[in-house]
Design a protein around this motif. Structure first.
Motif, PDB file in Angstrom:
ATOM      1  N   ASP A   1     -37.809   2.065  28.445  1.00  0.00           N
ATOM      2  CA  ASP A   1     -37.908   2.925  27.274  1.00  0.00           C
ATOM      3  C   ASP A   1     -36.547   2.958  26.581  1.00  0.00           C
ATOM      4  N   TYR A   2     -36.543   2.876  25.263  1.00  0.00           N
ATOM      5  CA  TYR A   2     -35.286   2.810  24.515  1.00  0.00           C
ATOM      6  C   TYR A   2     -34.389   4.013  24.753  1.00  0.00           C
ATOM      7  N   ARG A   3     -34.998   5.156  25.078  1.00  0.00           N
ATOM      8  CA  ARG A   3     -34.226   6.382  25.264  1.00  0.00           C
ATOM      9  C   ARG A   3     -33.322   6.348  26.485  1.00  0.00           C
ATOM     10  N   GLU A   4     -33.540   5.362  27.360  1.00  0.00           N
ATOM     11  CA  GLU A   4     -32.763   5.267  28.589  1.00  0.00           C
ATOM     12  C   GLU A   4     -31.500   4.412  28.426  1.00  0.00           C
ATOM     13  N   VAL A   5     -31.343   3.740  27.293  1.00  0.00           N
ATOM     14  CA  VAL A   5     -30.202   2.846  27.098  1.00  0.00           C
ATOM     15  C   VAL A   5     -28.959   3.660  26.737  1.00  0.00           C
ATOM     16  N   ASN A   6     -27.850   3.366  27.440  1.00  0.00           N
ATOM     17  CA  ASN A   6     -26.605   4.094  27.192  1.00  0.00           C
ATOM     18  C   ASN A   6     -25.411   3.177  27.452  1.00  0.00           C
ATOM     19  N   GLU A   7     -25.269   2.142  26.615  1.00  0.00           N
ATOM     20  CA  GLU A   7     -24.171   1.185  26.710  1.00  0.00           C
ATOM     21  C   GLU A   7     -23.673   0.898  25.300  1.00  0.00           C
ATOM     22  N   LYS A   8     -22.499   0.311  25.196  1.00  0.00           N
ATOM     23  CA  LYS A   8     -21.931  -0.004  23.892  1.00  0.00           C
ATOM     24  C   LYS A   8     -22.205  -1.465  23.519  1.00  0.00           C
ATOM     25  N   PHE A   9     -22.544  -1.665  22.230  1.00  0.00           N
ATOM     26  CA  PHE A   9     -22.826  -3.005  21.722  1.00  0.00           C
ATOM     27  C   PHE A   9     -22.125  -3.195  20.377  1.00  0.00           C
ATOM     28  N   ASP A  10     -21.820  -4.467  20.067  1.00  0.00           N
ATOM     29  CA  ASP A  10     -21.222  -4.783  18.765  1.00  0.00           C
ATOM     30  C   ASP A  10     -22.222  -4.595  17.626  1.00  0.00           C
ATOM     31  N   ARG A  11     -23.477  -4.881  17.910  1.00  0.00           N
ATOM     32  CA  ARG A  11     -24.537  -4.770  16.911  1.00  0.00           C
ATOM     33  C   ARG A  11     -25.796  -4.209  17.590  1.00  0.00           C
ATOM     34  N   VAL A  12     -26.582  -3.483  16.802  1.00  0.00           N
ATOM     35  CA  VAL A  12     -27.885  -2.983  17.250  1.00  0.00           C
ATOM     36  C   VAL A  12     -28.920  -3.417  16.226  1.00  0.00           C
ATOM     37  N   VAL A  13     -30.071  -3.864  16.694  1.00  0.00           N
ATOM     38  CA  VAL A  13     -31.146  -4.285  15.805  1.00  0.00           C
ATOM     39  C   VAL A  13     -32.468  -3.758  16.349  1.00  0.00           C
ATOM     40  N   SER A  14     -33.366  -3.426  15.461  1.00  0.00           N
ATOM     41  CA  SER A  14     -34.717  -3.038  15.859  1.00  0.00           C
ATOM     42  C   SER A  14     -35.675  -3.581  14.808  1.00  0.00           C
ATOM     43  N   VAL A  15     -36.560  -4.478  15.220  1.00  0.00           N
ATOM     44  CA  VAL A  15     -37.440  -5.186  14.295  1.00  0.00           C
ATOM     45  C   VAL A  15     -38.889  -4.869  14.629  1.00  0.00           C
ATOM     46  N   GLY A  16     -39.517  -4.016  13.843  1.00  0.00           N
ATOM     47  CA  GLY A  16     -40.933  -3.729  14.021  1.00  0.00           C
ATOM     48  C   GLY A  16     -41.248  -2.811  15.172  1.00  0.00           C
ATOM     49  N   MET A  17     -40.297  -1.988  15.588  1.00  0.00           N
ATOM     50  CA  MET A  17     -40.543  -1.051  16.681  1.00  0.00           C
ATOM     51  C   MET A  17     -40.561   0.404  16.210  1.00  0.00           C
TER      52      MET A  17
END
Length: 387
Positions: A225-241
């Motif tokens: 589940d997306y709510r469980e993610v807790n890390e750092k990223f250079d970019r975030v993308v969400s396509v059709g979710m």
């Protein structure tokens, strides 16, 4: 002249025998240029009584279910819905059940962490073979970008490249894909832009397929589940979710994207959108296609992003979804013989209704497709649009 009079008498006789609900439905349809039992490809032909009663009692749920049952036909469902929605007839029929459905969407969190897995099990886990026959080679189940494309494969690759360019990807970057599907964006970005990706999805079938397909790329696919993610990223993308997130969770979704994005990063959100913030979920789509789904409005997205993100760019190419859906429908028809025995006739009519009604909705501009580019603090000097 006598023949004309005879035809008129037959017409009048039929109208007198037509139930009141059918007469009213026929009157409404004429406002959209649609005839009941007419000869045009977009006309509605009744095969059984009671269709009008089901429509007025249950709205699109009754319309869709009666089509699945074979109670009415139309040679061009896409054009039927294009005309129906362009005439805004759906605003004139608001049955109590539909109003209740919209009210329930406002009051309840139908996309909480427990229910969020339902759409994966019901829709996305239909089978990789089924989607493989309908989609492009990367299994991209979102709108293609048809500006310079002549077929589905080109349109989907153009869309993936457009996203990569909008995100200004560079080799070595680490990217989070929220709702990664079968990994089409992740694989393209890794192959063409040299990035590493982490993708989360709620579909077991998608996760297994993507892990098998891309074992040699720097990609990590998580059933999470997306709510469980807790890390750092250079970019975030969400396509059709985002269409599966639900209004009660829009702010939570933005909070997740914000906490996972580095201070100088970019976030691209690709989502279908509604012209109406109070529309709620479509009851037929909710029951048969995307359980607990809901289309956001522009204002709902900006409300959710308030004080978290700066909107750098907003791009609407919703008309391209019409062409994408028609390409999927063509592939579905060609491939159907291999799935007929497994899925059955009622499923065929359901899937046909789904693809073609959505194509008509995008063609009428009743719903949109947006790509948002967001940053945490605003890019110094501004953001240059990629087209």
């Amino acid at each position: 002249m006598p023949q004309v009079a005879s035809n008129q008498r037959l017409t009048n006789l039929r109208e007198r025998r037509m139930p009141a609900s059918e007469r009213y439905m026929a009157e409404l349809l004429t406002e959209a240029g649609i005839r009941l039992d007419g000869q045009a490809p977009w006309d509605m032909r009744l095969n059984a009584p009671g269709v009008a009663d089901r429509v007025f009692a249950r709205g699109n749920l009754g319309l869709g279910e009666s089509y699945m049952d074979g109670d009415w036909e139309c040679d061009r469902l896409d054009e039927f819905f294009h005309r129906l929605l362009r005439a805004r007839l759906h605003h004139k029929v608001r049955p109590s059940r539909v109003m209740f459905h919209a009210l329930k969407a406002r009051l309840l969190n139908r996309q909480d962490s427990r229910r969020s897995w339902q759409v994966g099990e019901q829709h996305y886990d239909l089978g990789n073979a089924f989607y493989g026959a309908m989609l492009d080679s990367r299994m991209t189940y979102t709108c293609g970008y048809w500006k310079n494309a002549s077929n589905l494969e080109q349109a989907q690759e153009a869309k993936l490249d457009l996203i990569c360019q909008k995100l200004k990807l560079e080799p070595g970057m680490r990217v989070l894909d929220i709702g990664c599907g079968w990994g089409s964006f992740m694989s393209y970005a890794a192959e063409h832009y040299g990035v590493e990706c982490v993708g989360v999805t709620i579909s077991k079938e998608q996760t297994a397929w993507a892990r098998d397909r891309y074992p040699d790329l720097p990609l990590e696919f998580r059933l999470q589940d997306y709510r469980e993610v807790n890390e750092k990223f250079d970019r975030v993308v969400s396509v059709g979710m985002f269409e599966h997130v639900g209004r009660k969770n829009y702010r939570t979704f933005m909070d997740v994207a914000h906490r996972c994005l580095k201070e100088d990063g970019l976030f691209l959100l690709h989502t279908i959108g509604s012209n109406n913030r109070s529309g709620g979920a479509d009851p037929w789509i909710d029951k048969y296609i995307f359980p607990n789904g809901e289309l956001p409005s522009l204002s709902q997205i900006t409300d959710a992003a308030d004080r978290l993100f700066v909107v750098e760019d907003l791009h609407n190419f919703g008309a391209d979804y019409d062409r994408t859906l028609m390409a999927w429908y063509d592939n579905f028809k060609v491939a159907w013989p291999q799935f007929r025995e497994q899925l059955g006739k009622r499923f065929y009519r359901m899937w046909e209704y789904y693809l073609l009604s959505c194509a008509g909705a995008f063609r009428s501009r009743d719903i949109q497709l947006w790509q948002w580019v967001l940053s945490k603090n605003g890019l110094e000097g501004g953001y240059r649009r990629v087209s």
